[in-house]
Design a protein around this motif. Structure first.
Motif: not given
Length: 159
Positions: A34-53
């Motif tokens: 639970p301590t690192d989950a939010h950071d992992i998700v946010v980082e994965a989301f922002f790094k992935s969003f640009d490459s998805m497009d």
């Protein structure tokens, strides 16, 4: 001059976040706690969003799940490297046997990130192997292999 309309990108990012954030956070909590989950998700989301497009990803949900797995794996490797450096710095201190895992939570935490991901989807989300393979963007045989190894490791840890 051309004007770039960032409102569509922002709204689609917001929609994508709202539609997948909860399940990605639950998934990441199983992988890294639970301590690192939010950071992992946010980082994965922002790094992935640009490459998805840029790459034209058709299954955004699976792409995000895979990104979370990759970031969780990176975090684990970084911690293992740091732990090894710290141990090397202090030198050998005792020859005591390593702690044995007593409860299921510790046993699951001892699995690799890939094994934890497969166990999560198989047992918590009750998904079949083929669906897990689609979500993690791997072959069904890979899912089967990780499940077999995870079960073996859990049996060994819980004896």
């Amino acid at each position: 001059m051309f004007e770039i309309d960032d409102t569509t990108a922002t709204s689609s990012a917001g929609e994508l976040w709202r539609s997948h954030a909860d399940e990605l956070l639950r998934f990441a909590t199983v992988l890294v706690g639970p301590t690192d989950a939010h950071d992992i998700v946010v980082e994965a989301f922002f790094k992935s969003f640009d490459s998805m497009d840029a790459t034209g990803v058709t299954n955004q949900r699976a792409y995000l799940f895979r990104a979370v797995v990759n970031h969780a794996h990176d975090l684990r490797r970084a911690r293992e490297r740091r732990w090894a450096r710290d141990l090397a710095a202090i030198g050998p201190t005792s020859t005591a046997a390593p702690d044995t895992f007593i409860d299921v939570r510790r046993a699951v935490a001892g699995l690799s990130v890939q094994q934890r991901a497969v166990v999560y989807f198989a047992y918590w989300e009750d998904l079949p192997e083929r669906s897990i393979a689609e979500l993690l963007l791997v072959a069904p045989g890979t899912v089967r292999r990780h499940l077999v190894r995870a079960r073996f490791n859990l049996r060994k840890a819980l004896r």
